[in-house]
Motif scaffolding. Structure first.
Motif: not given
Length: 185
Positions: A21-26, A52-56
């Motif tokens: 969910p963090a990746a999708n939110w980012l 930005s989701g790449v980080l997660m």
């Protein structure tokens, strides 16, 4: 000692699940630039941007390996399936199929590469499986989500940065395991 490792496995599993969910939110909310009807972008190298989701997702690849190390391949595969479902639930509507498909295939590839290599060395297995997973995730996600590979270099670099950042922690975990195994013997 075994109980401690199992608890760590559950912590890795929870962190893995939270990455999704963090990746999708980012991707829809955090970046130096947010493209209209597209992703929010962050710089991952000079002149190179990525959603930005790449980080997660880079972190999730390593965490999946740690779930397998602590809880076994069955738990890791279950985490991949659950992660794909979570990805579909938490992805922005326009990215549901791309997110779930890319996640499932890349994490399954990560599992397939990590499993035989882990016997040859933890760091080798984590790096090799993560590299395979991050390339597959990037190619599939970009093609399905946006119909092109415009952010491929950024996707690969962003995920690779997260894998590189995680490697010292994986190394410390391996060293601690070796020390505990010696003390237990």
């Amino acid at each position: 000692m075994e109980n401690r490792r199992r608890i760590e496995g559950y912590v890795f599993l929870a962190a893995f699940g939270l990455c999704i969910p963090a990746a999708n939110w980012l991707i829809g909310n955090v970046g130096t630039v947010c493209v209209p009807n597209g992703p929010c972008l962050i710089p991952v190298a000079p002149g190179v941007e990525a959603p930005s989701g790449v980080l997660m997702i880079g972190l999730a690849l390593v965490l999946r390996d740690m779930v397998q190390r602590r809880l076994g391949v069955g738990w890791a595969f279950g985490a991949v399936v659950a992660g794909a479902a979570l990805s579909a639930v938490f992805a922005p509507p326009a990215l549901v199929v791309a997110s779930a498909l890319a996640f499932f295939i890349s994490e399954a590839a990560d599992l397939a590469v990590y499993t035989p290599l882990q016997k040859r060395g933890l760091i080798l297995a984590v790096v090799a499986s993560s590299l395979v997973g991050l390339v597959i995730d990037s190619v599939i996600f970009l093609q399905v989500a946006f119909g092109n590979q415009d952010y491929l270099l950024g996707q690969v670099l962003g995920k690779a940065w997260m894998v590189l950042i995680a490697i010292p922690f994986v190394h410390l975990l391996r060293r601690r395991d070796e020390k505990l195994d010696i003390e237990a013997a």
